[in-house]
Design an enzyme around this catalytic site. Structure first.
Site, mmCIF file in Angstrom:
data_model
loop_
_atom_site.group_PDB
_atom_site.id
_atom_site.type_symbol
_atom_site.label_atom_id
_atom_site.label_comp_id
_atom_site.label_asym_id
_atom_site.label_seq_id
_atom_site.Cartn_x
_atom_site.Cartn_y
_atom_site.Cartn_z
ATOM 1 N N TRP A 157 9.524 65.861 11.901
ATOM 2 C CA TRP A 157 10.089 67.432 11.575
ATOM 3 C C TRP A 157 11.389 67.473 12.150
ATOM 4 O O TRP A 157 12.311 68.002 11.622
ATOM 5 C CB TRP A 157 9.172 68.172 11.257
ATOM 6 C CG TRP A 157 9.689 69.494 10.899
ATOM 7 C CD1 TRP A 157 9.601 70.062 9.512
ATOM 8 C CD2 TRP A 157 10.212 70.600 11.538
ATOM 9 N NE1 TRP A 157 10.070 71.250 9.728
ATOM 10 C CE2 TRP A 157 10.486 71.640 10.824
ATOM 11 C CE3 TRP A 157 10.573 70.572 13.024
ATOM 12 C CZ2 TRP A 157 11.130 72.775 11.040
ATOM 13 C CZ3 TRP A 157 11.452 71.833 13.266
ATOM 14 C CH2 TRP A 157 11.511 72.887 12.645
ATOM 15 N N HIS A 158 11.524 67.295 13.321
ATOM 16 C CA HIS A 158 12.559 67.499 14.245
ATOM 17 C C HIS A 158 13.788 66.892 13.885
ATOM 18 O O HIS A 158 15.084 67.406 14.103
ATOM 19 C CB HIS A 158 12.149 67.663 15.752
ATOM 20 C CG HIS A 158 11.368 68.720 16.155
ATOM 21 N ND1 HIS A 158 10.023 68.932 16.012
ATOM 22 C CD2 HIS A 158 11.709 70.000 16.848
ATOM 23 C CE1 HIS A 158 9.579 70.107 16.561
ATOM 24 N NE2 HIS A 158 10.778 70.674 17.130
ATOM 25 N N GLY A 159 13.703 65.862 13.327
ATOM 26 C CA GLY A 159 14.998 64.959 13.277
ATOM 27 C C GLY A 159 14.682 63.571 12.814
ATOM 28 O O GLY A 159 13.750 63.042 12.911
ATOM 29 N N PHE A 213 17.997 70.800 12.738
ATOM 30 C CA PHE A 213 16.567 70.447 12.079
ATOM 31 C C PHE A 213 16.146 71.415 10.785
ATOM 32 O O PHE A 213 15.336 70.675 10.399
ATOM 33 C CB PHE A 213 15.531 70.743 13.210
ATOM 34 C CG PHE A 213 15.877 70.085 14.653
ATOM 35 C CD1 PHE A 213 16.426 69.216 14.792
ATOM 36 C CD2 PHE A 213 15.705 70.967 15.747
ATOM 37 C CE1 PHE A 213 16.638 68.365 16.157
ATOM 38 C CE2 PHE A 213 16.183 70.350 16.897
ATOM 39 C CZ PHE A 213 16.469 69.012 17.204
#
Length: 474
Positions: free
Chosen positions: A324-326, A474
């Site tokens: 999800w963060h990248g 993000f």
């Protein structure tokens, strides 16, 4: 529009004045919030406003259709439609380039020549946050936890609420949406607490995060030539950079919302005073951690079932959280590493051991607690190195250089000037750890301290350009 910009410094008081002194009814205030939120977001790129509007219309329509029918098959179809749209939109804009690049590299590695597509997708700011917010609303309506709203303006305001639009907290409709239907009266004490949050958030961002970033960028860019002690300092500085940057944004967002009579959920709870990794994740990015807990971990079975299923669920939530963060394998590896650190606590049933306030009735932690805090922070810093590094191999090289002990002590640690500021920062946070707001100060000359914070923010702002928040990507 950045919270630490001149534009926002002009934008906020204008909206505040119109909100409280011109518009009296909450319906009128909701319209102003919606217009202000779209202006706030469109300041970056007005084209991406269409994505927020489309997401709002689709989930508003789907939720109202869910409300009208009890046919389970049709309800599931509507839910899957919402999931497909929200996750599809997020996947396309955030991960298209990642998947294409890995697809091409995989074929090239086995001798099949392929070329990347010329299509280069730009990541809209905050898309990971507002898609999760609208998606949770639809799921909650599907589960009949909340009724679907018929007021489009209120719902659109909930989706695009400018204080937390681009980097959270990720709000639930059960908390934020009902506040749009209440008459809001100005409360001086709540507004003052909001201003304290904004001040402390700006200090975290401008003084702590942005100054740490200068050294972090230098150290990580030249880690092959740096000494082991300098590399440790680089990891520690990044830990404070990302904390100051992200929790600073959350403080400003929550404080700004209070100025308008809204209450947002707490997103950080002094995470670097945690005694184990499980406690750290109860205190770090709380809105995302609880989102994954409620909408992924528990539906998968949570802590129920066999140990193997529990381990599967833990790895699922951490790996997906990392992704999800990248769109980079470093984030996936970072998520997996946190899962590994969490695993011993799960297997020994100690993952809920430290849930109370640290040293609640004492001035200082015990020796055991101090060792636990240092150990947890050390593991967290190692994990952050993977988060910050451009690729996994660079992260391993960075860590290897630390533990190789060759040229460990530098002649001069040129980055040491930030250490006194970080120590002061930690002292303030330690004495505030029992409070939701770090700047609830009761000593006689506290206003002098506030003035010093303002001067520190202004000075730091004057010597460097305004910088974006890390979590905007993000």
């Amino acid at each position: 529009m950045l919270f630490n910009s001149i534009d926002y410094l002009l934008f906020l008081p204008i909206v505040f004045f119109l909100y409280w002194f011109i518009l009296k009814k909450h319906e009128q205030q909701n319209i102003l919030i919606l217009v202000a939120s779209y202006l706030f977001y469109g300041w970056w790129d007005w084209r991406f406003l269409s994505l927020i509007l489309l997401s709002t219309i689709i989930d508003f329509t789907i939720a109202n259709n869910l409300e009208k029918t009890n046919k389970q098959r049709y309800r599931k179809y509507l839910l899957w439609l919402s999931l497909f749209f929200n996750l599809g939109m997020l996947g396309f804009f955030k991960y298209y380039n990642f998947f294409v690049e890995n697809w091409v590299n995989t074929w090239n590695s086995i001798g099949v020549e392929m070329h990347k597509s010329s299509l280069n997708i730009i990541l809209p700011v905050g898309i990971s946050f507002y898609t999760f917010q609208t998606l949770s609303y639809t799921i909650d309506v599907y589960k009949k936890r909340i009724p679907a709203t018929k007021n489009f303006i209120a719902f659109a305001g909930f989706v695009s609420f400018f204080p937390q639009l681009v980097a959270g907290p990720i709000e639930r409709a059960t908390n934020l949406l009902p506040q749009f239907f209440k008459n809001r009266a100005f409360n001086y004490e709540i507004a003052v607490s909001g201003m304290r949050l904004i001040l402390w958030g700006l200090f975290k961002k401008v003084v702590i995060a942005d100054n740490c970033a200068l050294y972090v960028n230098e150290i990580f860019s030249n880690y092959q030539e740096e000494s082991g002690l300098t590399l440790i300092l680089g990891g520690v500085y990044f830990a404070f950079q990302i904390y100051g940057d992200f929790s600073g944004y959350s403080d400003i967002a929550i404080g700004t919302a209070r100025l308008f009579g809204f209450n947002l959920m707490r997103n950080f709870n002094y995470p670097y005073f945690s005694r184990d990794i499980a406690e750290f994740w109860r205190r770090w990015h709380i809105s995302l951690s609880t989102w994954f807990r409620d909408y992924l971990y528990i539906p998968l079975g949570g802590s129920r079932g066999t140990k193997m299923k529990q381990i599967r669920n833990v790895f699922a939530i951490f790996l997906i959280s990392g992704f999800w963060h990248g769109a980079n394998w470093t984030f996936v590896f970072w998520g997996g590493l946190n899962a590994l650190l969490f695993l011993p606590l799960l297997l020994t049933n100690n993952n809920r051991k430290n849930i109370d306030v640290l040293a609640k009735d004492r001035l200082f932690p015990s020796l055991k607690e101090t060792i636990q805090i240092i150990t947890t922070f050390s593991f967290t810093v190692i994990a952050w190195i993977f988060f910050r590094a451009p690729n996994i191999s660079s992260a391993f090289e960075y860590i290897y250089k630390i533990f190789s002990f060759n040229n460990f002590f530098p002649d001069v640690i040129r980055q040491k000037r930030m250490l006194p500021i970080l120590i002061l920062f930690l002292i303030v946070e330690w004495f505030s750890r029992r409070n939701e707001i770090a700047l609830i100060l009761r000593f006689k000359y506290r206003y002098i301290f506030y003035v010093l914070l303002i001067f520190a923010i202004l000075y730091s702002s004057s010597i460097k350009e305004e910088t974006s928040f890390i979590y905007f990507q993000f």
